[in-house]
Design an enzyme around this catalytic site. Structure first.
Site, PDB file in Angstrom:
ATOM      1  N   GLN A 136       2.780  -6.280 -12.852  1.00  0.00           N
ATOM      2  CA  GLN A 136       1.477  -5.640 -12.686  1.00  0.00           C
ATOM      3  C   GLN A 136       1.275  -4.641 -13.820  1.00  0.00           C
ATOM      4  OE1 GLN A 136       1.725  -2.695  -9.785  1.00  0.00           O
ATOM      5  NE2 GLN A 136      -0.455  -2.310  -9.594  1.00  0.00           N
ATOM      6  N   SER A 139      -0.613   0.842 -15.247  1.00  0.00           N
ATOM      7  CA  SER A 139      -0.409   2.185 -15.806  1.00  0.00           C
ATOM      8  C   SER A 139      -0.303   2.179 -17.319  1.00  0.00           C
ATOM      9  CB  SER A 139       0.880   2.793 -15.238  1.00  0.00           C
ATOM     10  OG  SER A 139       0.859   2.785 -13.843  1.00  0.00           O
ATOM     11  N   SER A 171       7.016  -2.728 -13.924  1.00  0.00           N
ATOM     12  CA  SER A 171       8.247  -3.194 -13.270  1.00  0.00           C
ATOM     13  C   SER A 171       8.419  -4.691 -13.498  1.00  0.00           C
ATOM     14  CB  SER A 171       8.190  -2.949 -11.758  1.00  0.00           C
ATOM     15  OG  SER A 171       7.922  -1.605 -11.495  1.00  0.00           O
ATOM     16  N   GLU A 254       0.097  -5.890   6.902  1.00  0.00           N
ATOM     17  CA  GLU A 254       0.661  -4.862   7.760  1.00  0.00           C
ATOM     18  C   GLU A 254       1.036  -3.692   6.838  1.00  0.00           C
ATOM     19  OE1 GLU A 254       3.705  -2.758   9.393  1.00  0.00           O
ATOM     20  OE2 GLU A 254       4.476  -4.375   8.153  1.00  0.00           O
ATOM     21  N   GLU A 385       1.688  14.029  -4.319  1.00  0.00           N
ATOM     22  CA  GLU A 385       0.532  14.945  -4.457  1.00  0.00           C
ATOM     23  C   GLU A 385      -0.765  14.196  -4.156  1.00  0.00           C
ATOM     24  OE1 GLU A 385       2.961  14.673  -6.720  1.00  0.00           O
ATOM     25  OE2 GLU A 385       3.911  16.640  -6.582  1.00  0.00           O
TER      26      GLU A 385
HETATM   27  C1  LIG Z   1       9.644   2.978  -9.712  1.00  0.00           C
HETATM   28  C2  LIG Z   1       8.276   2.849 -10.317  1.00  0.00           C
HETATM   29  C3  LIG Z   1       7.732   1.608 -10.531  1.00  0.00           C
HETATM   30  C4  LIG Z   1       6.461   1.484 -11.094  1.00  0.00           C
HETATM   31  N1  LIG Z   1       5.962   0.224 -11.336  1.00  0.00           N
HETATM   32  C5  LIG Z   1       4.737   0.088 -11.916  1.00  0.00           C
HETATM   33  C6  LIG Z   1       4.229  -1.215 -12.231  1.00  0.00           C
HETATM   34  O1  LIG Z   1       4.868  -2.231 -11.979  1.00  0.00           O
HETATM   35  N2  LIG Z   1       3.032  -1.313 -12.829  1.00  0.00           N
HETATM   36  C7  LIG Z   1       2.278  -0.221 -13.133  1.00  0.00           C
HETATM   37  O2  LIG Z   1       1.181  -0.397 -13.643  1.00  0.00           O
HETATM   38  N3  LIG Z   1       2.749   1.036 -12.877  1.00  0.00           N
HETATM   39  C8  LIG Z   1       3.956   1.213 -12.274  1.00  0.00           C
HETATM   40  N4  LIG Z   1       4.458   2.470 -12.022  1.00  0.00           N
HETATM   41  C9  LIG Z   1       3.686   3.631 -12.435  1.00  0.00           C
HETATM   42  C10 LIG Z   1       3.071   4.418 -11.295  1.00  0.00           C
HETATM   43  O3  LIG Z   1       1.974   3.719 -10.740  1.00  0.00           O
HETATM   44  C11 LIG Z   1       2.666   5.770 -11.864  1.00  0.00           C
HETATM   45  O4  LIG Z   1       3.845   6.425 -12.287  1.00  0.00           O
HETATM   46  C12 LIG Z   1       1.978   6.633 -10.826  1.00  0.00           C
HETATM   47  O5  LIG Z   1       0.719   6.095 -10.493  1.00  0.00           O
HETATM   48  C13 LIG Z   1       1.784   8.069 -11.354  1.00  0.00           C
HETATM   49  O6  LIG Z   1       1.148   8.056 -12.584  1.00  0.00           O
HETATM   50  P1  LIG Z   1       1.775   8.807 -13.860  1.00  0.00           P
HETATM   51  O7  LIG Z   1       3.223   8.473 -13.968  1.00  0.00           O
HETATM   52  O8  LIG Z   1       0.905   8.526 -15.013  1.00  0.00           O
HETATM   53  O9  LIG Z   1       1.703  10.349 -13.496  1.00  0.00           O
HETATM   54  P2  LIG Z   1       0.379  11.283 -13.563  1.00  0.00           P
HETATM   55  O10 LIG Z   1      -0.763  10.617 -12.877  1.00  0.00           O
HETATM   56  O11 LIG Z   1       0.173  11.707 -14.985  1.00  0.00           O
HETATM   57  O12 LIG Z   1       0.860  12.501 -12.711  1.00  0.00           O
HETATM   58  C14 LIG Z   1       1.714  13.552 -13.215  1.00  0.00           C
HETATM   59  C15 LIG Z   1       1.859  14.603 -12.122  1.00  0.00           C
HETATM   60  O13 LIG Z   1       0.562  15.177 -11.827  1.00  0.00           O
HETATM   61  C16 LIG Z   1       0.262  15.038 -10.450  1.00  0.00           C
HETATM   62  N5  LIG Z   1      -1.160  14.747 -10.263  1.00  0.00           N
HETATM   63  C17 LIG Z   1      -1.923  13.836 -10.940  1.00  0.00           C
HETATM   64  N6  LIG Z   1      -3.191  13.844 -10.482  1.00  0.00           N
HETATM   65  C18 LIG Z   1      -3.248  14.787  -9.495  1.00  0.00           C
HETATM   66  C19 LIG Z   1      -4.274  15.246  -8.621  1.00  0.00           C
HETATM   67  N7  LIG Z   1      -5.519  14.745  -8.684  1.00  0.00           N
HETATM   68  N8  LIG Z   1      -3.965  16.215  -7.726  1.00  0.00           N
HETATM   69  C20 LIG Z   1      -2.692  16.718  -7.639  1.00  0.00           C
HETATM   70  N9  LIG Z   1      -1.675  16.321  -8.451  1.00  0.00           N
HETATM   71  C21 LIG Z   1      -1.945  15.363  -9.354  1.00  0.00           C
HETATM   72  C22 LIG Z   1       1.093  13.834  -9.998  1.00  0.00           C
HETATM   73  O14 LIG Z   1       1.317  13.859  -8.605  1.00  0.00           O
HETATM   74  C23 LIG Z   1       2.356  14.016 -10.804  1.00  0.00           C
HETATM   75  O15 LIG Z   1       3.207  14.948 -10.193  1.00  0.00           O
HETATM   76  C24 LIG Z   1       5.717   2.633 -11.457  1.00  0.00           C
HETATM   77  C25 LIG Z   1       6.275   3.902 -11.233  1.00  0.00           C
HETATM   78  C26 LIG Z   1       7.552   4.015 -10.686  1.00  0.00           C
HETATM   79  C27 LIG Z   1       8.115   5.397 -10.477  1.00  0.00           C
END
Ligand SMILES: Cc1cc2nc3c(=O)[nH]c(=O)nc-3n(C[C@H](O)[C@H](O)[C@H](O)COP(=O)(O)OP(=O)(O)OC[C@H]3O[C@@H](n4cnc5c(N)ncnc54)[C@H](O)[C@@H]3O)c2cc1C
Length: 401
Positions: A136, A139, A171, A254, A385
Site C-alpha cells: 500500500q 505515506s 510495508s 469486523e 494522537e
Molecule cells: C509498522 C508501520 C507500518 C506502516 N506501513 C505502511 C504502509 O504499508 N503503507 C503506507 O502508506 N504507510 C505505512 N505506514 C505509515 C503510517 O501510515 C504513518 O507512519 C502514520 O500515518 C503517521 O504518519 P507519519 O509517520 O507521517 O507521522 P506524522 O503524521 O508526521 O506525525 C508525527 C507526529 O505528530 C502527531 N500528529 C500529526 N497530526 C496530528 C494532529 N492533527 N493532532 C495531534 N497530533 C498529530 C502524530 O501523532 C505523530 O506523533 C506504516 C507505519 C508503521 C509504523
C-alpha cells in the site's frame, strides 16, 4: 466479569472453525505467535513460507481466505458475528490468518466495489490464492496523518500516466508484486479532490524499492522512488481525481481488533507462567522482582478490558450500528497496552533484555524484539494522537480547535 455465550448456531460455527484449525493448520504455524514473540514481520519470515502456502491453500479450499468478501467474488460472505468468532479462534490457537491485510482488507475490497470487470478478473484471483503479494503506497515523507497532502505526481501522457515522486514506510514493498497507490493528478484542485487511485505492477521500470532496517533488525518496510514510471490509464481505479473517495471504501469488515486482544491476553498469561518458573538457584523471576508482581496484575486486568472493548465493537456491528470512536478507542487502548506489556516484560528480565539472541537471551530474543517492535504499534494505522482527536471530537463532542 460479564459472561458471553454463543447461540446454538454460533457455537456450532465456533466448533467447526476450531476443528478446521486443529486438523488443517500446518504444525509449524501453530503457536507461531508465542515462539517468535510476534512483532512486525514475524509471520512473513522465510522459514514459514512453505507452511503459509499450504495454510492459504487449505483456507482457500474451504472458502475462508477472505471471510468478509461476498461469495460471488470468492469470499466467505461471513456475517459480523461469524468473522468475530473466526478471528477469535485463529488468535486463540495462535495461528496467522491466511493472507495479508492489504490484499484481502484493502486492495480486494476497493477493486470489488470500484474496479472494472477487467481489473477484477486480473487481480482478484491472485489475491484469493495468496500468490500475488500487495503493498500500500500511501505515506510520503511529508504526508502521513495528513495523507491528503501527498505530493507524488501522476501526469497523463497518451494511454499512460507518468509518475514521479517518493513513498515511504511501504510495508512489504520489497516482496510485493502489485501495489495500490495514491498520486496527485490535479495540483490545482482542493487537496482531497486532485488525487487518483492506481493499481501498480511493482516491476514497472523506474520503480526503486529501498528497504529500511528497523531497530529490531528486521526489514519490514521501505522507501519507494518513482522516476518517470509509466502506468497504463486502465489501471486507474474509479474516476481520475476521485481517488480519495475510492480509498474510503470498505466492505463490511469486523472491526473489533479481537485477534490482537486475544494475542495480548496470551502474552500476559505466558509472562505470568514464565515468571513463576523455577530458575537454577530455585528462585523464580517473580521472587527476584516482587515489585513487578503488581504490574503483572495490572496488565492482566487491562488485557481483559481490551477484550471487553472488542466485544463492545462486535456487539454494535451485530446490531447494525457503525462503530466510529468506539473502534478508535479500542485501537488506541490495545496498541498502548501492547507497549505497557512489553515494558513489564523488560522490567522482569532486566539487563538480559538488551540481548537479541544467544544463550543468555531469554526466549531467544523474543522479548527484546517484542519490546522494540511494540513502538510502531501506536503509529501504524493512525497514531494514538489521531485516535485521541477522534475520541475528543466524535466521542466527547469537543470542538475541533
Ligand atoms: C509498522 C508501520 C507500518 C506502516 N506501513 C505502511 C504502509 O504499508 N503503507 C503506507 O502508506 N504507510 C505505512 N505506514 C505509515 C503510517 O501510515 C504513518 O507512519 C502514520 O500515518 C503517521 O504518519 P507519519 O509517520 O507521517 O507521522 P506524522 O503524521 O508526521 O506525525 C508525527 C507526529 O505528530 C502527531 N500528529 C500529526 N497530526 C496530528 C494532529 N492533527 N493532532 C495531534 N497530533 C498529530 C502524530 O501523532 C505523530 O506523533 C506504516 C507505519 C508503521 C509504523
Amino acid at each position: 466479569m460479564p459472561v458471553f455465550t454463543d447461540s446454538p448456531e454460533e457455537a456450532a460455527f465456533r466448533k467447526d472453525v476450531r476443528a478446521f484449525i486443529e486438523n488443517e493448520c500446518p504444525e509449524p504455524l501453530k503457536g507461531l505467535n508465542r515462539r517468535t514473540g510476534g512483532g512486525f514481520g514475524a509471520f512473513g519470515a522465510p522459514e514459514f513460507a512453505e507452511a503459509m502456502k499450504t495454510w492459504r491453500q487449505r483456507l482457500a479450499k474451504r472458502g475462508w481466505i477472505a471471510p468478509a468478501w461476498p461469495k460471488e467474488y470468492g469470499g466467505a460472505g461471513m456475517s459480523h458475528v461469524q468473522q468475530f468468532i473466526f478471528n477469535m479462534e485463529l488468535a486463540e490457537a495462535r495461528v496467522p490468518p491466511g493472507s495479508g491485510g492489504i490484499a484481502i482488507g484493502m486492495a480486494g475490497p476497493t477493486i470489488i466495489v470500484h474496479g472494472t470487470d477487467e481489473q477484477q478478473a486480473d487481480n482478484l484471483p491472485g489475491i484469493l490464492s495468496g500468490e500475488v503479494q500487495w503493498c500500500q503506497l500511501w505515506s510520503e515523507p511529508g504526508a502521513g496523518s495528513d495523507l491528503a497532502s501527498l505530493q507524488t505526481r501522476a501526469v497523463r501522457d497518451g494511454d499512460d500516466f507518468v509518475i514521479n515522486g517518493q513513498k515511504i514506510w511501504t510495508s512489504g514493498a520489497q516482496t510485493a508484486h502489485r501495489g495500490i497507490m495514491l498520486a496527485r493528478t490535479n495540483p490545482d484542485a482542493p487537496k482531497h479532490r486532485g488525487i487518483t487511485f492506481f493499481i501498480l505492477d511493482m516491476k514497472t521500470p523506474g520503480i526503486t524499492v529501498s528497504p529500511l532496517t528497523q531497530m529490531t533488525g528486521q526489514q519490514g518496510f521501505n522507501q519507494v522512488f518513482f522516476d518517470n514510471v509509466r502506468v497504463p490509464a486502465k489501471n486507474v481505479v474509479g474516476e481520475v481525481d476521485r481517488g480519495w473517495y475510492v480509498n474510503t471504501t470498505t466492505l463490511d469488515f469486523e472491526r473489533s481488533s479481537i485477534g490482537q486482544n486475544v494475542g495480548t491476553k496470551h502474552t500476559v498469561r505466558d509472562l505470568v507462567a514464565w515468571s513463576n518458573e523455577a530458575l537454577k538457584d530455585g528462585t523464580s523471576m517473580i521472587e527476584r522482582n516482587p515489585l513487578v508482581r503488581l504490574e503483572l496484575a495490572d496488565r492482566m486486568v487491562e488485557a481483559q478490558v481490551a477484550l471487553m472493548l472488542s466485544f463492545r465493537v462486535a456487539d454494535m456491528q451485530n446490531r447494525g450500528m457503525i462503530p466510529n470512536h468506539e473502534a478508535s478507542m479500542g485501537k488506541m487502548f490495545s496498541t498502548e497496552l501492547s507497549q505497557r506489556v512489553a515494558r513489564t516484560e523488560m522490567k522482569l528480565i532486566g539487563l538480559y533484555g538488551t540481548l537479541m539472541g544467544g544463550p543468555y537471551s531469554p526466549r531467544n530474543g523474543a522479548i527484546s524484539r517484542g519490546y522494540l517492535g511494540a513502538v510502531s504499534a501506536t503509529i501504524a494505522g493512525g497514531t494514538s494522537e489521531i485516535q485521541r482527536n477522534i475520541l475528543a471530537q466524535r466521542g466527547l463532542g469537543l470542538p475541533r480547535d
